[in-house]
Scaffold this motif. Structure first.
Motif, PDB file in Angstrom:
ATOM      1  N   THR A  59      72.380  35.703  49.053  1.00  0.00           N
ATOM      2  CA  THR A  59      71.357  34.679  48.863  1.00  0.00           C
ATOM      3  C   THR A  59      70.032  35.330  48.504  1.00  0.00           C
ATOM      4  OG1 THR A  59      70.157  32.845  49.901  1.00  0.00           O
ATOM      5  CG2 THR A  59      70.851  34.663  51.348  1.00  0.00           C
TER       6      THR A  59
ATOM      7  N   GLN B  58      64.268  32.039  42.309  1.00  0.00           N
ATOM      8  CA  GLN B  58      64.951  30.892  42.918  1.00  0.00           C
ATOM      9  C   GLN B  58      64.865  29.655  42.021  1.00  0.00           C
ATOM     10  OE1 GLN B  58      64.766  29.956  47.072  1.00  0.00           O
ATOM     11  NE2 GLN B  58      64.174  32.022  47.666  1.00  0.00           N
TER      12      GLN B  58
ATOM     13  N   ALA C 281      68.141  27.810  40.447  1.00  0.00           N
ATOM     14  CA  ALA C 281      68.381  26.387  40.722  1.00  0.00           C
ATOM     15  C   ALA C 281      68.583  25.599  39.437  1.00  0.00           C
ATOM     16  CB  ALA C 281      67.217  25.810  41.529  1.00  0.00           C
TER      17      ALA C 281
ATOM     18  N   GLN D  38      71.994  26.545  37.910  1.00  0.00           N
ATOM     19  CA  GLN D  38      73.082  25.874  38.619  1.00  0.00           C
ATOM     20  C   GLN D  38      73.237  24.431  38.139  1.00  0.00           C
ATOM     21  OE1 GLN D  38      71.596  26.932  42.615  1.00  0.00           O
ATOM     22  NE2 GLN D  38      73.621  27.783  43.045  1.00  0.00           N
TER      23      GLN D  38
ATOM     24  N   VAL E  38      65.236  19.937  41.229  1.00  0.00           N
ATOM     25  CA  VAL E  38      66.392  20.744  41.663  1.00  0.00           C
ATOM     26  C   VAL E  38      66.137  21.603  42.892  1.00  0.00           C
ATOM     27  CG1 VAL E  38      67.287  20.858  39.308  1.00  0.00           C
ATOM     28  CG2 VAL E  38      65.837  22.714  40.149  1.00  0.00           C
ATOM     29  N   MET E  39      64.924  21.630  43.416  1.00  0.00           N
ATOM     30  CA  MET E  39      64.635  22.566  44.512  1.00  0.00           C
ATOM     31  C   MET E  39      64.264  21.834  45.796  1.00  0.00           C
ATOM     32  SD  MET E  39      62.794  25.774  42.665  1.00  0.00           S
ATOM     33  CE  MET E  39      63.416  26.868  43.938  1.00  0.00           C
TER      34      MET E  39
END
Length: 418
Positions: free
Chosen positions: A75, A282, A286, A289, A356-357
């Motif tokens: 992660t 990040q 995101a 994805q 998206v976050m």
């Protein structure tokens, strides 16, 4: 993510690399002492020093040190703490040399033609080959520090999805990450001066960098035929020993590393501290994805985008950063954003982050992203802190502040302490 291992599935591992310059604490003159730093730690001139979670390694030039995850991590959450710990360790070790780490993607005052010294130790043959062919005493070689993100794929099917998603997101990544508004002591007029020199520094052999945005190829076989073999053929007359006939020669903004089943994103300027870098990474992950999952459009629609069309958007973002006006409405719609009139890259990123976050459990990352989205990328904030025609002294003052941000793990805001 260097060593061979069982391939990971999409987004099941992450490799992060952060590059920093070593400079004099008072003058900011580059200090070619990465080998001394490594020797001080292990008593040998090695290319890599491993600490379990983070490793240090050399780069092409002696004034840059790279910090990287030791193998893939599960992660990106809280990873900035690990990098920050090593930043402080290195700065403590550099104190005896009256030196320190300097962030941002390019030194604003460096003269690469007089200040460049190549790494002379392990793996030097590769660096000497590059120097012989391209002459590495230029900003595009000696003065460009970046953040790299390695993302895994398990097989051709996953490579297809990941490569398609990365290609369409690449053009707007610098809107978040641009940190290089000054070269040679002058404001360049570009948000991302590092990328501008990067895309030109291997023009002697055009196949190496291409259009920065990779070609629309989505299998290993097609990639090897249309990208890697073209590149190897063009470099061969300059590289009779075959030293550079490897995947690392590829200098696009994202490169496939089939030897370890990853795609390495190389487009991002490094920021003022690891928390800002990891916030951007990040956000990038995101959105990727969401694209891979088909959240807004189907995979086939992503695959149809030609690199020339994407590269045209990238050039706008290199120049204007978040203020780049995105007039290609079909491009904007790939991300589920329907602006009736033209929108900016910054507005698109604001939409994407909101979409998206979820960062409630990462307040530091959330704060960093909020600063980047609301106050602008680091380039914009640096320009806010200086005059349009800054003196060398003023530039040094601002970049001293950036070095303090790096040491403290803070965010750079003009007229505010880190």
């Amino acid at each position: 993510m260097d060593s061979p291992r069982t391939p990971l599935h999409l987004f099941k591992g992450f490799g992060v690399e952060l590059e920093y310059m070593i400079v004099h604490r008072q003058t900011l003159q580059v200090q070619p002492i990465t080998d001394k730093l490594i020797y001080d730690e292990v008593g040998e001139y090695l290319s890599d020093v491993e600490f379990g979670d983070i490793a240090w390694s050399n780069e092409l030039v002696l004034h840059v040190v790279e910090l990287k995850t030791q193998g893939p991590v599960k992660t990106l959450e809280h990873l900035h703490h690990n990098f920050q710990e090593h930043v402080r360790k290195i700065n403590d070790m550099l104190e005896k040399h009256n030196a320190m780490l300097l962030p941002t993607g390019a030194h604003p005052l460096m003269n690469p033609y007089t200040d460049t010294k190549l790494w002379p130790h392990e793996h030097n043959a590769v660096y000497e080959a590059y120097n012989r062919i391209f002459d590495c005493r230029g900003h595009g070689w000696a003065n460009l520090q970046s953040t790299h993100l390695n993302l895994p794929f398990y097989n051709d099917k996953e490579f297809e999805k990941l490569h398609a998603a990365i290609r369409v997101l690449l053009p707007i990544m610098p809107a978040l990450s641009a940190s290089t508004p000054i070269l040679d002591g002058k404001v360049t007029g570009l948000a991302d001066s590092r990328l501008e020199v990067y895309r030109h520094n291997q023009e002697k052999i055009p196949a190496i960098t291409g259009k920065v945005v990779p070609e629309a190829v989505f299998t290993k076989e097609a990639y090897e035929q249309q990208i890697l073999q073209q590149m190897y053929q063009q470099v061969a007359p300059y590289d009779p020993e075959g030293t550079l006939q490897e995947e690392f020669l590829n200098s696009r903004g994202a490169i496939a590393r089939f030897e370890r089943n990853t795609i390495e994103i190389r487009l991002l300027d490094i920021q003022e501290s690891p928390v800002a870098d990891l916030a951007i990474l990040q956000a990038v992950v995101a959105v990727l994805q969401a694209l891979v999952s088909g959240r807004w459009v189907k995979l086939q629609e992503l695959k149809e985008w030609h690199e020339d069309r994407l590269a045209a958007i990238l050039l706008q973002v290199i120049e204007k950063g978040q203020e780049a006006v995105l007039r290609d409405h079909e491009y904007v719609s790939l991300f589920g954003y329907n602006c009736e009139e033209d929108c900016t890259a910054g507005e698109l990123w604001k939409h994407l982050v909101q979409e998206v976050m979820a960062l409630e459990e990462q307040p530091e990352i959330e704060n960093a992203l909020n600063v980047i989205i609301s106050r602008g990328n680091l380039s914009k904030r640096i320009l806010e802190a200086i005059n349009h025609e800054p003196s060398e002294n003023q530039i040094r003052q601002v970049y001293h502040q950036l070095a303090v941000c790096l040491q403290h793990g803070g965010l750079f805001l003009p007229k505010e302490p880190c």
